[in-house]
Design a protein around this motif. Structure first.
Motif, PDB file in Angstrom:
ATOM      1  N   GLN A   1       3.051   0.817  -3.814  1.00 56.41           N
ATOM      2  CA  GLN A   1       2.578   0.960  -5.068  1.00 56.41           C
ATOM      3  C   GLN A   1       1.313   1.808  -4.901  1.00 56.41           C
ATOM      4  O   GLN A   1       0.694   2.206  -6.038  1.00 56.41           O
ATOM      5  N   HIS A   2       0.783   2.155  -3.897  1.00 56.09           N
ATOM      6  CA  HIS A   2      -0.596   3.016  -3.741  1.00 56.09           C
ATOM      7  C   HIS A   2      -0.508   4.301  -2.963  1.00 56.09           C
ATOM      8  O   HIS A   2      -1.289   4.986  -3.109  1.00 56.09           O
TER       9      HIS A   2
ATOM     10  N   GLY B   1      -2.993  -4.756  -1.272  1.00 59.28           N
ATOM     11  CA  GLY B   1      -1.418  -4.326  -1.079  1.00 59.28           C
ATOM     12  C   GLY B   1      -0.530  -5.748  -0.791  1.00 59.28           C
ATOM     13  O   GLY B   1       0.800  -5.832  -1.107  1.00 59.28           O
TER      14      GLY B   1
ATOM     15  N   TRP C   1      -0.065   4.976  -0.166  1.00 60.30           N
ATOM     16  CA  TRP C   1      -0.766   5.221   1.302  1.00 60.30           C
ATOM     17  C   TRP C   1       0.547   5.603   2.556  1.00 60.30           C
ATOM     18  O   TRP C   1       1.228   5.428   2.515  1.00 60.30           O
TER      19      TRP C   1
ATOM     20  N   TYR D   1       0.899  -1.202  -0.137  1.00 61.27           N
ATOM     21  CA  TYR D   1      -0.007   0.001  -0.183  1.00 61.27           C
ATOM     22  C   TYR D   1       0.741   1.165  -0.026  1.00 61.27           C
ATOM     23  O   TYR D   1       0.398   2.357  -0.508  1.00 61.27           O
TER      24      TYR D   1
END
Length: 515
Positions: free
Chosen positions: A91-92, A338, A94, A88
């Motif tokens: 890649q995202h 994730g 967060w 997370y």
């Protein structure tokens, strides 16, 4: 309603080579066993019932028959998935706050009091006196030692210690006497002190921040490290996660790890003599030699921050990989996208029928039945209930206990006959964890069940590791706890007793046989 009756028509049995030469053309994943009344089906979905005339005669599986367990995740899956947190973050995009909010639903962020301390039992030093030195000197029994001089402490029943100070760890005796308090303090008790001031154990020169002491647990010596919570985390976070994540976009995952580790430690209360321990049974802690600047930053930037619920710090469990769904429990189960970055999120392990039978103590294996799942994720999700039938006896237990007895990476698995599985090959990638929170004692005050467990050897004894918390018996007649090698039951009349799982089924409704 009996679990056995509820799931009976869902029982799935995989065939195997018979002693008379019969062999099925294909294997199915879900349960293993043999009987003339053979049930064959997929792990999820419909079941085809194939029946034969005549009385049922169950035969044992040949001991060398291989079966492969295929599963997802690594660890118990409760709370935060560490690989998921990294996924997370990297890649995202967060933040640590968002990661924690995802895995620990219903919690809020709070703060510990400034300068919170923690006492850590060093399990590897159990049953031994304390032998310690410092490169810059230290204080013991109110006396200052010189650089490199060693103090040898033997605890006494009155709460103090006999002390001998030597030149080096094995040199001539410089002083001996008694200490009212069995502790050795560094030259400066402040946080973040330089390495030269850390206390070191004579046996392996392992360095520790804070003070070292030796106390009696009954008649057994226990070495305890008392230090600030923040200094403690400088060692725990790199031991429980991967500092290299900071180099690949995962710094926020390390910050989330620091908060989760701080919360778990602050919620611990294992003994009046120490709060937590240094092994995987608590959180891995190896002293100051394992510290890393990248995880130091994660600890320092989240100083004092913890997870709270109902005004209390929560025991924020975590494990290496959820496999794609967290397990639920204290914290709601959530999908874990994730976790897709976990290098070995899917796994396989092959065992023989003989090894499976031995693991459960059932004699020759006749059937391994997956009776219940949590219905979250592939193949129906984590196993919640299994039945293992043998020539000597039948065992019904949880997926968590089956995982522990068989040495599986998680309780999310299927099983199929044969030694091959369509699973990506494992990689030699480093891994965190695998888990924290698998076996804490709920009371933290030395409950009768805990005392009995420790009396029988604890983790290294015949009972093995706990597979769940202490639970109440029906009508609140007492408590019980399940271990990989048996069950301890406590009632006011009987005290703490080890019993067989078959006896336990007589105490608990809904666990009897429908046969």
């Amino acid at each position: 309603m009996s679990i056995r009756r509820t799931h009976r028509r869902r029982r799935l049995v995989v065939g195997h080579p018979l002693r008379n030469g019969w062999r099925p053309a294909t294997a199915r994943a879900a349960a293993i066993g043999l009987a003339p009344a053979l049930l064959i089906g997929a792990a999820v979905g419909g079941v085809m019932h194939v029946r034969t005339a005549g009385p049922e005669v169950t035969q044992a599986v040949a001991a060398d028959t291989p079966f492969t367990f295929v599963g997802f995740g690594h660890g118990h899956g409760r709370g935060m998935g560490q690989w998921g947190a990294y996924g997370y973050a990297s890649q995202h995009g967060w933040s640590a706050d968002r990661i924690l909010g995802h895995y620990y639903g219903g919690t809020t962020l709070g703060a510990l009091p400034e300068n919170t301390m923690i006492a850590v039992r060093l399990v590897g030093q159990d049953d031994a006196p304390l032998d310690v030195y410092s490169d810059t000197g230290m204080t013991v029994a109110g006396r200052q030692t010189g650089p490199g001089e060693a103090a040898h402490l033997t605890p006494t029943a009155d709460g103090g210690a006999d002390v001998v100070v030597t030149a080096g760890c094995s040199g001539e005796v410089l002083w001996q006497g008694r200490a009212d308090l069995p502790w050795v303090d560094p030259a400066d008790m402040g946080e973040a002190r330089p390495a030269a001031e850390h206390l070191k154990l004579c046996g392996n020169s392992a360095p520790y921040r804070g003070s070292l002491g030796v106390v009696l647990d009954g008649s057994a010596p226990r070495t305890v490290n008392r230090l600030s919570m923040e200094d403690y985390l400088l060692s725990v976070v790199p031991a429980e996660s991967l500092p290299s994540w900071a180099d690949t976009g995962g710094a926020e995952a390390l910050r989330a790890q620091a908060i989760a580790a701080r919360s778990y430690a602050a919620a611990e209360n294992r003994s009046p003599l120490w709060q937590t321990c240094d092994s995987q049974n608590c959180q891995v802690y190896a002293g100051s030699s394992k510290e890393d600047p990248r995880t130091n930053e994660a600890v320092n930037s989240t100083r004092g921050t913890v997870l709270m619920k109902d005004g209390k710090v929560v025991a924020s469990e975590f494990s290496a990989s959820t496999g794609g769904y967290s397990a639920g429990g204290v914290f709601p189960s959530v999908e874990d996208l994730g976790d897709a970055v976990a290098p070995n999120r899917q796994w396989a392990k092959t065992m023989t029928a003989g090894e499976i039978g031995t693991a459960f103590g059932i004699g020759e294996l006749q059937a391994f039945e997956i009776v219940g799942r949590n219905n979250l994720g592939a193949d129906g999700g984590r196993v919640t209930h299994v039945r293992i039938v043998g020539a000597d006896r039948t065992v019904e237990t949880t997926g968590a206990e089956a995982r522990a007895k068989l040495g599986l990476r998680s309780d999310w698995f299927t099983v199929q006959e044969g030694a091959e599985a369509a699973v990506p090959p494992s990689t030699p990638a480093p891994e965190p964890g695998p888990e924290v929170g698998d076996e804490p004692f709920e009371t933290g005050q030395g409950s009768p069940i805990e005392e009995k467990y420790l009396e029988l050897g604890g983790h290294d004894g015949a009972l093995g590791t706990p597979v769940g918390p202490e639970l109440m018996l029906p009508d609140e007649r007492g408590k019980f706890r399940v271990f990989t090698g048996g069950i301890i039951v406590w009632t006011p009349d009987l005290g703490a007793q080890v019993i067989d799982s078959s006896i336990m089924r007589e105490w608990l409704p809904g666990t009897g046989s429908a046969e």
